[in-house]
Design an enzyme around this catalytic site. Structure first.
Site, PDB file in Angstrom:
ATOM      1  N   GLN A 222       2.977   0.343  -1.851  1.00 18.07           N
ATOM      2  CA  GLN A 222       2.710   1.776  -1.780  1.00 18.07           C
ATOM      3  C   GLN A 222       1.229   2.058  -1.509  1.00 18.07           C
ATOM      4  O   GLN A 222       0.813   3.210  -1.474  1.00 18.07           O
ATOM      5  CB  GLN A 222       3.140   2.397  -3.109  1.00 18.07           C
ATOM      6  CG  GLN A 222       3.754   3.764  -3.036  1.00 18.07           C
ATOM      7  CD  GLN A 222       4.915   3.863  -2.080  1.00 18.07           C
ATOM      8  OE1 GLN A 222       4.788   4.452  -1.011  1.00 18.07           O
ATOM      9  NE2 GLN A 222       6.043   3.320  -2.438  1.00 18.07           N
TER      10      GLN A 222
ATOM     11  N   CYS B 209      14.326   3.158  -7.629  1.00 20.74           N
ATOM     12  CA  CYS B 209      14.198   1.709  -7.828  1.00 20.74           C
ATOM     13  C   CYS B 209      13.220   1.395  -8.950  1.00 20.74           C
ATOM     14  O   CYS B 209      12.492   0.393  -8.877  1.00 20.74           O
ATOM     15  CB  CYS B 209      13.769   0.985  -6.556  1.00 20.74           C
ATOM     16  SG  CYS B 209      14.920   1.185  -5.210  1.00 20.74           S
TER      17      CYS B 209
ATOM     18  N   ASP C  83       1.441  -5.802  -6.216  1.00 23.07           N
ATOM     19  CA  ASP C  83       2.463  -5.224  -5.340  1.00 23.07           C
ATOM     20  C   ASP C  83       1.816  -4.046  -4.610  1.00 23.07           C
ATOM     21  O   ASP C  83       1.638  -2.970  -5.173  1.00 23.07           O
ATOM     22  CB  ASP C  83       3.657  -4.776  -6.188  1.00 23.07           C
ATOM     23  CG  ASP C  83       4.644  -3.911  -5.413  1.00 23.07           C
ATOM     24  OD1 ASP C  83       4.395  -3.620  -4.230  1.00 23.07           O
ATOM     25  OD2 ASP C  83       5.663  -3.521  -6.009  1.00 23.07           O
TER      26      ASP C  83
ATOM     27  N   HIS D 267       8.384  -1.260  -9.720  1.00 20.36           N
ATOM     28  CA  HIS D 267       9.565  -1.152  -8.862  1.00 20.36           C
ATOM     29  C   HIS D 267      10.492  -2.313  -9.214  1.00 20.36           C
ATOM     30  O   HIS D 267      10.025  -3.372  -9.621  1.00 20.36           O
ATOM     31  CB  HIS D 267       9.068  -1.284  -7.412  1.00 20.36           C
ATOM     32  CG  HIS D 267      10.078  -1.029  -6.346  1.00 20.36           C
ATOM     33  ND1 HIS D 267      11.033  -1.947  -5.988  1.00 20.36           N
ATOM     34  CD2 HIS D 267      10.262   0.042  -5.533  1.00 20.36           C
ATOM     35  CE1 HIS D 267      11.767  -1.454  -4.996  1.00 20.36           C
ATOM     36  NE2 HIS D 267      11.326  -0.254  -4.701  1.00 20.36           N
TER      37      HIS D 267
ATOM     38  N   LYS E  61       6.437   0.494   5.316  1.00 18.91           N
ATOM     39  CA  LYS E  61       5.771   1.562   4.580  1.00 18.91           C
ATOM     40  C   LYS E  61       4.378   1.856   5.130  1.00 18.91           C
ATOM     41  O   LYS E  61       3.648   2.672   4.596  1.00 18.91           O
ATOM     42  CB  LYS E  61       5.709   1.206   3.094  1.00 18.91           C
ATOM     43  CG  LYS E  61       7.100   1.259   2.475  1.00 18.91           C
ATOM     44  CD  LYS E  61       7.102   1.131   0.994  1.00 18.91           C
ATOM     45  CE  LYS E  61       8.536   1.227   0.493  1.00 18.91           C
ATOM     46  NZ  LYS E  61       8.659   0.926  -0.929  1.00 18.91           N
TER      47      LYS E  61
HETATM   48  C1  LIG Z   1       9.128  -0.048  -1.517  1.00 13.82           C
HETATM   49  C2  LIG Z   1       8.495  -0.760  -2.630  1.00 13.82           C
HETATM   50  C3  LIG Z   1       8.808  -2.085  -2.906  1.00 13.82           C
HETATM   51  C4  LIG Z   1       9.851  -2.848  -2.139  1.00 13.82           C
HETATM   52  O1  LIG Z   1       9.553  -2.928  -0.795  1.00 13.82           O
HETATM   53  P1  LIG Z   1      10.650  -3.482   0.243  1.00 13.82           P
HETATM   54  O2  LIG Z   1      10.103  -3.080   1.554  1.00 13.82           O
HETATM   55  O3  LIG Z   1      11.939  -2.806  -0.102  1.00 13.82           O
HETATM   56  O4  LIG Z   1      10.717  -4.946   0.051  1.00 13.82           O
HETATM   57  C5  LIG Z   1       8.159  -2.701  -3.942  1.00 13.82           C
HETATM   58  N1  LIG Z   1       7.245  -2.052  -4.675  1.00 13.82           N
HETATM   59  C6  LIG Z   1       6.899  -0.776  -4.444  1.00 13.82           C
HETATM   60  C7  LIG Z   1       5.844  -0.137  -5.279  1.00 13.82           C
HETATM   61  C8  LIG Z   1       7.527  -0.081  -3.419  1.00 13.82           C
HETATM   62  O5  LIG Z   1       7.196   1.182  -3.199  1.00 13.82           O
END
Ligand SMILES: *Cc1c(COP(=O)(O)O)cnc(C)c1O
Length: 404
Positions: free
Chosen positions: A201, A362, A198, A121, A224
């Site tokens: 998700q 993104c 990260d 992302h 999320k």
């Molecule tokens: C949504 C997302 C982000 C960013 O999250 P924010 O809540 O916008 O800071 C980063 N990495 C992944 C894989 C995402 O799905």
């Protein structure tokens, strides 16, 4: 088995109709909807318990402080972090990664290297680019195959004495790939290199065990995982967080301030400058408890069934290309249909009540890897049903007929 109809009643937004059609919300990878318990919690806190935390001697402030710290403990427990002092509250995954990128880069030498994967992302690319520009570092890209798997042998070959950190997604927000984090961490640790995961998700859709993954950093966003926007989490191992200079300065993060010398607070407060968002931290705790009490294992099974079902159904549609065919996947599916623009498809589907995402998600470098300028994406959560998928598929077919 989980009772999806009962779960749906916990999410008031799902009762809506849009354009006179029942809302089918398949944009959960962008953000998830909030259960009543989370919405009510926020309201109750503002009505009954609002005060600035860690500052007051008075009753309300103490109650709020306790609730905030209890939330930290619950969150640490939910992701099996080794200690709660490693849990830092941020605004979201993006801020968590920026924090690590800036603080970590300060410890590097010119020419040092950062490894990120092709499927990241933007918020796991751009913070590293900013840090790289500022400190003269280089970014190397871990390649993936056409099914959306990280190429582990190529990954291992990227390591050199200059490699200082690896940063990868747990689950791809476009392909749905669940990356083999344990293996990725193991390889990095063999080279004495830490790993940031990260988890944006992942946390709502997988059982997270930070200790078992042995991740050095783990980042995720509240919104999320059925919690409010504006709150996120960074877990970091003490050995790193202790070495970092504070990311931001202000109240809360200090021990003692004078114009000659200011000393910083202990972990995790050293990284929490300013008034903490204790309302959102507690609402995040409420969301995680909701998941725990709903039988998380069954939720994972349910979402997996949805993914298998939609994959099968989409495969039946002529000229439809699915992006991401990894063996281990979460409930995210991206696709394009030959001759039809993803944006037109998304716009028409919306008029039928079905909310999907279209565009580059993104993750432009990833979308370009597949030689696309965008994709349509459906992503699922615990409240989605196979009946919704049936409607989605039938509406999708009608949209294709109109657009052809
Ligand atoms: C949504 C997302 C982000 C960013 O999250 P924010 O809540 O916008 O800071 C980063 N990495 C992944 C894989 C995402 O799905």
């Amino acid at each position: 088995m989980i009772d999806v109809q009962t779960i749906r009643q916990d999410f008031p937004i799902l009762e809506q109709t849009v354009y006179g059609k029942p809302l089918i919300y398949f944009d959960n990878a962008a953000t998830t909807q909030k259960p009543t318990c989370v919405i009510d919690k926020i309201s109750t806190l503002y009505r009954m318990q609002n005060a600035n935390i860690h500052r007051g001697v008075h009753y309300l402030s103490q109650m709020a402080t306790e609730a905030h710290e209890q939330a930290r403990a619950t969150i640490a427990d939910f992701v099996n972090a080794p200690y709660k002092d490693g849990i830092i509250f941020t605004r979201g995954t993006t801020e968590s990664i920026n924090l690590v990128a800036q603080c970590f880069a300060e410890l590097c030498q010119v020419g040092d290297e950062i490894l990120v994967s092709q499927m990241e992302h933007h918020s796991n690319i751009v913070p590293w680019q900013l840090a790289a520009e500022r400190f003269g570092l280089e970014i190397k890209v871990i390649p993936i195959d056409i099914d959306g798997n990280i190429l582990l042998d190529q990954y291992e070959k990227l390591f050199s004495r200059k490699t200082k950190i690896v940063s990868v997604a747990h689950v791809s927000n476009v392909l749905g790939t669940i990356n083999p984090i344990k293996k990725i961490v193991e390889i990095a640790h063999n080279h004495n290199v830490p790993v940031l995961v990260d988890g944006a998700q992942a946390v709502a859709h997988l059982k997270i065990d930070i200790q078992s993954l042995d991740a050095d950093f783990y980042a995720f966003s509240g919104h999320k995982v059925y919690a409010p926007t504006g709150i996120g989490v960074l877990f970091g191992k003490r050995e790193w967080l202790d070495k970092f200079r504070p990311y931001q300065g202000g109240g809360e993060m200090i021990e003692n301030v004078s114009f000659d010398k200011t000393t910083y607070n202990v972990l995790p407060y050293k990284f929490e400058a300013g008034t903490p968002d204790f309302i959102s931290s507690v609402a995040l705790e409420t969301a995680l408890n909701y998941l725990k009490n709903t039988n998380f294992e069954e939720i994972i099974k349910h979402e997996d069934e949805l993914l298998k079902y939609v994959t099968y159904k989409l495969t039946q549609i002529p000229d439809l290309q699915i992006y991401g065919q990894a063996k281990q996947k979460c409930g995210v599916i991206s696709f394009n249909i030959k001759g039809i623009h993803h944006f037109d498809l998304g716009t028409l589907l919306d008029k039928t009540g079905v909310a999907i995402r279209t565009g580059h998600h993104c993750a432009q470098p990833l979308v370009e890897f597949f030689h696309q300028n965008g994709m349509a994406r459906a992503s699922f959560a615990l409240y989605n049903t196979t009946e919704e998928i049936d409607i989605f598929i039938s509406n999708l077919k009608r949209c294709v007929d109109i657009l052809r």
